[in-house]
Design a protein around this motif. Structure first.
Motif, PDB file in Angstrom:
ATOM      1  N   GLY A 170       0.819  -1.196   0.000  1.00 28.69           N
ATOM      2  CA  GLY A 170       0.000   0.000   0.000  1.00 28.69           C
ATOM      3  C   GLY A 170       0.856   1.249   0.000  1.00 28.69           C
ATOM      4  O   GLY A 170       2.061   1.197   0.232  1.00 28.69           O
ATOM      5  N   TYR A 171       0.217   2.366  -0.301  1.00 26.88           N
ATOM      6  CA  TYR A 171       0.931   3.648  -0.277  1.00 26.88           C
ATOM      7  C   TYR A 171       0.004   4.742   0.240  1.00 26.88           C
ATOM      8  O   TYR A 171      -1.223   4.618   0.220  1.00 26.88           O
ATOM      9  N   ALA A 172       0.628   5.806   0.709  1.00 27.17           N
ATOM     10  CA  ALA A 172      -0.070   7.027   1.084  1.00 27.17           C
ATOM     11  C   ALA A 172       0.847   8.192   0.736  1.00 27.17           C
ATOM     12  O   ALA A 172       2.057   8.105   0.927  1.00 27.17           O
ATOM     13  N   ILE A 173       0.281   9.250   0.203  1.00 28.57           N
ATOM     14  CA  ILE A 173       1.040  10.448  -0.157  1.00 28.57           C
ATOM     15  C   ILE A 173       0.531  11.598   0.710  1.00 28.57           C
ATOM     16  O   ILE A 173      -0.674  11.842   0.793  1.00 28.57           O
ATOM     17  N   GLU A 174       1.471  12.294   1.329  1.00 33.43           N
ATOM     18  CA  GLU A 174       1.136  13.438   2.173  1.00 33.43           C
ATOM     19  C   GLU A 174       2.098  14.583   1.875  1.00 33.43           C
ATOM     20  O   GLU A 174       3.016  14.438   1.066  1.00 33.43           O
ATOM     21  N   LYS A 175       1.903  15.683   2.560  1.00 32.17           N
ATOM     22  CA  LYS A 175       2.853  16.789   2.498  1.00 32.17           C
ATOM     23  C   LYS A 175       4.172  16.332   3.136  1.00 32.17           C
ATOM     24  O   LYS A 175       4.177  15.478   4.025  1.00 32.17           O
ATOM     25  N   ALA A 176       5.291  16.889   2.700  1.00 34.25           N
ATOM     26  CA  ALA A 176       6.589  16.562   3.294  1.00 34.25           C
ATOM     27  C   ALA A 176       6.541  16.876   4.787  1.00 34.25           C
ATOM     28  O   ALA A 176       5.909  17.845   5.215  1.00 34.25           O
TER      29      ALA A 176
ATOM     30  N   GLY B 219      12.904  20.834   4.632  1.00 35.10           N
ATOM     31  CA  GLY B 219      13.745  21.619   3.727  1.00 35.10           C
ATOM     32  C   GLY B 219      13.041  21.840   2.393  1.00 35.10           C
ATOM     33  O   GLY B 219      11.899  22.273   2.343  1.00 35.10           O
ATOM     34  N   ALA B 220      13.719  21.499   1.293  1.00 38.47           N
ATOM     35  CA  ALA B 220      13.160  21.705  -0.045  1.00 38.47           C
ATOM     36  C   ALA B 220      12.181  20.608  -0.452  1.00 38.47           C
ATOM     37  O   ALA B 220      11.511  20.724  -1.482  1.00 38.47           O
ATOM     38  N   ALA B 221      12.074  19.548   0.339  1.00 38.64           N
ATOM     39  CA  ALA B 221      11.150  18.456  -0.001  1.00 38.64           C
ATOM     40  C   ALA B 221       9.713  18.966   0.031  1.00 38.64           C
ATOM     41  O   ALA B 221       9.362  19.830   0.830  1.00 38.64           O
ATOM     42  N   ASN B 222       8.882  18.406  -0.852  1.00 40.30           N
ATOM     43  CA  ASN B 222       7.505  18.880  -0.955  1.00 40.30           C
ATOM     44  C   ASN B 222       6.475  17.756  -1.075  1.00 40.30           C
ATOM     45  O   ASN B 222       5.334  17.995  -1.444  1.00 40.30           O
ATOM     46  N   ALA B 223       6.879  16.526  -0.779  1.00 46.12           N
ATOM     47  CA  ALA B 223       5.949  15.389  -0.746  1.00 46.12           C
ATOM     48  C   ALA B 223       6.538  14.328   0.171  1.00 46.12           C
ATOM     49  O   ALA B 223       7.754  14.182   0.286  1.00 46.12           O
ATOM     50  N   HIS B 224       5.666  13.589   0.824  1.00 46.08           N
ATOM     51  CA  HIS B 224       6.071  12.488   1.700  1.00 46.08           C
ATOM     52  C   HIS B 224       5.397  11.234   1.158  1.00 46.08           C
ATOM     53  O   HIS B 224       4.169  11.144   1.127  1.00 46.08           O
TER      54      HIS B 224
ATOM     55  N   HIS C  55       5.679   2.123   8.689  1.00 47.32           N
ATOM     56  CA  HIS C  55       5.708   2.158   7.235  1.00 47.32           C
ATOM     57  C   HIS C  55       7.123   2.478   6.764  1.00 47.32           C
ATOM     58  O   HIS C  55       8.001   2.773   7.561  1.00 47.32           O
ATOM     59  N   TYR C  56       7.316   2.385   5.460  1.00 48.28           N
ATOM     60  CA  TYR C  56       8.579   2.752   4.824  1.00 48.28           C
ATOM     61  C   TYR C  56       8.321   4.068   4.104  1.00 48.28           C
ATOM     62  O   TYR C  56       7.341   4.192   3.364  1.00 48.28           O
ATOM     63  N   ALA C  57       9.202   5.069   4.302  1.00 44.31           N
ATOM     64  CA  ALA C  57       8.885   6.385   3.749  1.00 44.31           C
ATOM     65  C   ALA C  57      10.136   7.208   3.516  1.00 44.31           C
ATOM     66  O   ALA C  57      11.224   6.886   3.983  1.00 44.31           O
ATOM     67  N   ARG C  58       9.927   8.303   2.814  1.00 49.90           N
ATOM     68  CA  ARG C  58      10.938   9.350   2.663  1.00 49.90           C
ATOM     69  C   ARG C  58      10.239  10.586   2.131  1.00 49.90           C
ATOM     70  O   ARG C  58       9.171  10.500   1.512  1.00 49.90           O
ATOM     71  N   ASN C  59      10.867  11.740   2.350  1.00 49.21           N
ATOM     72  CA  ASN C  59      10.419  12.986   1.738  1.00 49.21           C
ATOM     73  C   ASN C  59      11.036  13.083   0.348  1.00 49.21           C
ATOM     74  O   ASN C  59      12.175  12.661   0.132  1.00 49.21           O
ATOM     75  N   TRP C  60      10.284  13.643  -0.570  1.00 48.41           N
ATOM     76  CA  TRP C  60      10.714  13.797  -1.957  1.00 48.41           C
ATOM     77  C   TRP C  60      10.631  15.266  -2.354  1.00 48.41           C
ATOM     78  O   TRP C  60       9.779  16.002  -1.848  1.00 48.41           O
ATOM     79  N   GLU C  61      11.460  15.659  -3.291  1.00 47.72           N
ATOM     80  CA  GLU C  61      11.368  16.977  -3.913  1.00 47.72           C
ATOM     81  C   GLU C  61      10.851  16.755  -5.331  1.00 47.72           C
ATOM     82  O   GLU C  61      11.559  16.217  -6.182  1.00 47.72           O
ATOM     83  N   LEU C  62       9.596  17.146  -5.564  1.00 48.97           N
ATOM     84  CA  LEU C  62       8.936  16.896  -6.847  1.00 48.97           C
ATOM     85  C   LEU C  62       8.832  18.180  -7.656  1.00 48.97           C
ATOM     86  O   LEU C  62       8.617  19.265  -7.103  1.00 48.97           O
ATOM     87  N   PRO C  63       8.922  18.080  -8.997  1.00 43.02           N
ATOM     88  CA  PRO C  63       8.943  19.271  -9.833  1.00 43.02           C
ATOM     89  C   PRO C  63       7.579  19.885 -10.129  1.00 43.02           C
ATOM     90  O   PRO C  63       7.505  21.038 -10.544  1.00 43.02           O
ATOM     91  N   GLU C  64       6.491  19.110  -9.951  1.00 45.88           N
ATOM     92  CA  GLU C  64       5.184  19.646 -10.335  1.00 45.88           C
ATOM     93  C   GLU C  64       4.064  18.894  -9.635  1.00 45.88           C
ATOM     94  O   GLU C  64       4.251  17.770  -9.169  1.00 45.88           O
TER      95      GLU C  64
ATOM     96  N   ILE D  29      -0.813  14.013  -6.850  1.00 44.89           N
ATOM     97  CA  ILE D  29       0.059  14.617  -5.849  1.00 44.89           C
ATOM     98  C   ILE D  29      -0.010  16.135  -5.969  1.00 44.89           C
ATOM     99  O   ILE D  29       0.161  16.682  -7.055  1.00 44.89           O
ATOM    100  N   GLU D  30      -0.315  16.771  -4.844  1.00 43.41           N
ATOM    101  CA  GLU D  30      -0.220  18.227  -4.732  1.00 43.41           C
ATOM    102  C   GLU D  30       0.885  18.499  -3.733  1.00 43.41           C
ATOM    103  O   GLU D  30       0.798  18.100  -2.567  1.00 43.41           O
ATOM    104  N   ARG D  31       1.907  19.171  -4.186  1.00 40.55           N
ATOM    105  CA  ARG D  31       3.102  19.387  -3.371  1.00 40.55           C
ATOM    106  C   ARG D  31       2.837  20.316  -2.191  1.00 40.55           C
ATOM    107  O   ARG D  31       1.972  21.177  -2.251  1.00 40.55           O
ATOM    108  N   GLY D  32       3.608  20.103  -1.145  1.00 41.51           N
ATOM    109  CA  GLY D  32       3.526  20.947   0.036  1.00 41.51           C
ATOM    110  C   GLY D  32       4.405  20.394   1.131  1.00 41.51           C
ATOM    111  O   GLY D  32       4.936  19.282   1.017  1.00 41.51           O
ATOM    112  N   ALA D  33       4.580  21.153   2.193  1.00 47.64           N
ATOM    113  CA  ALA D  33       5.409  20.713   3.309  1.00 47.64           C
ATOM    114  C   ALA D  33       4.788  21.189   4.616  1.00 47.64           C
ATOM    115  O   ALA D  33       4.068  22.189   4.639  1.00 47.64           O
ATOM    116  N   GLU D  34       5.084  20.462   5.676  1.00 45.18           N
ATOM    117  CA  GLU D  34       4.595  20.791   7.001  1.00 45.18           C
ATOM    118  C   GLU D  34       5.762  20.933   7.969  1.00 45.18           C
ATOM    119  O   GLU D  34       5.953  20.106   8.849  1.00 45.18           O
TER     120      GLU D  34
END
Length: 191
Positions: free
Chosen positions: A58-64, A81-86, A132-141, A180-185
């Motif tokens: 399974g997966y879940a996408i959230e704000k960084a 930091g510059a990451a915008n998705a988790h 879960h297994y996760a990381r923050n990502w820096e996405l372009p759009e 995915i809508e980018r953002g950070a918390e």
């Protein structure tokens, strides 16, 4: 959205566990599945599940998000930091639904424009509700991505001469149309 909970076929025999013990394992998996469904449907911006070999992935996408990291024996908070998705990936035992720890999990995201990002390792994250297994990502759009998940066979020992013959092959899962809508918390942790 997650797929409906199912009980995949499995060998009901066990050389190590009684029927009661196997029922208790299924109950653990059902509780974990409730938490997974809550995370994917109610908390995350996007989520889903798919059966893959011996696993339910399974997966879940959230704000960084910010996280604690152990550095030189001390917990140190790191904002995204510059990451915008988790990107969170969950790997469950396909037979009883329990979380499978100790895996090497990697993920690749394909942008709406077709650019491949990754594969990157997804690290084990202790979460108050859902391992879960996760990381923050820096996405372009923002937009619809494809998420590809790869799970290597674990190196841990397997107990039980009958039911222990599982998790021996790598699996690959693809989720298309992941919005995915980018953002950070970023937050300041309590002192």
């Amino acid at each position: 959205m997650t797929t409906p909970a199912t009980t995949p076929p499995r060998d009901p025999g066990s050389s190590e566990a009684t029927e009661r013990q196997l029922r208790l394992a299924v109950a653990q998996g059902a509780a974990y599945r409730k938490a997974l469904d809550h995370m994917a449907q109610d908390v995350a911006d996007a989520g889903g599940t798919q059966q893959a070999g011996d696993y339910l992935v399974g997966y879940a996408i959230e704000k960084a998000e910010g996280m604690y990291h152990l550095e030189d024996g001390e917990l140190v908070w790191h904002n995204p930091g510059a990451a915008n998705a988790h990107v969170e990936v969950v790997v469950c035992d396909g037979a009883d639904g329990r979380f499978v720890p100790g895996l090497n999990v990697s993920a690749t995201l394909v942008t709406p424009g077709g650019q491949e990002l990754g594969p990157f390792p997804q690290e084990l994250v202790w979460h108050p509700m859902l391992y879960h297994y996760a990381r923050n990502w820096e996405l372009p759009e923002d937009g619809e991505y494809t998420l590809r998940v790869h799970v290597d066979p674990p190196t841990f020992m397997r107990h039980d001469e009958i039911n222990g013959r599982r998790f021996a092959a790598p699996v690959d899962v693809e989720f298309a149309g992941v919005r995915i809508e980018r953002g950070a918390e970023p937050v300041d942790p309590p002192s």
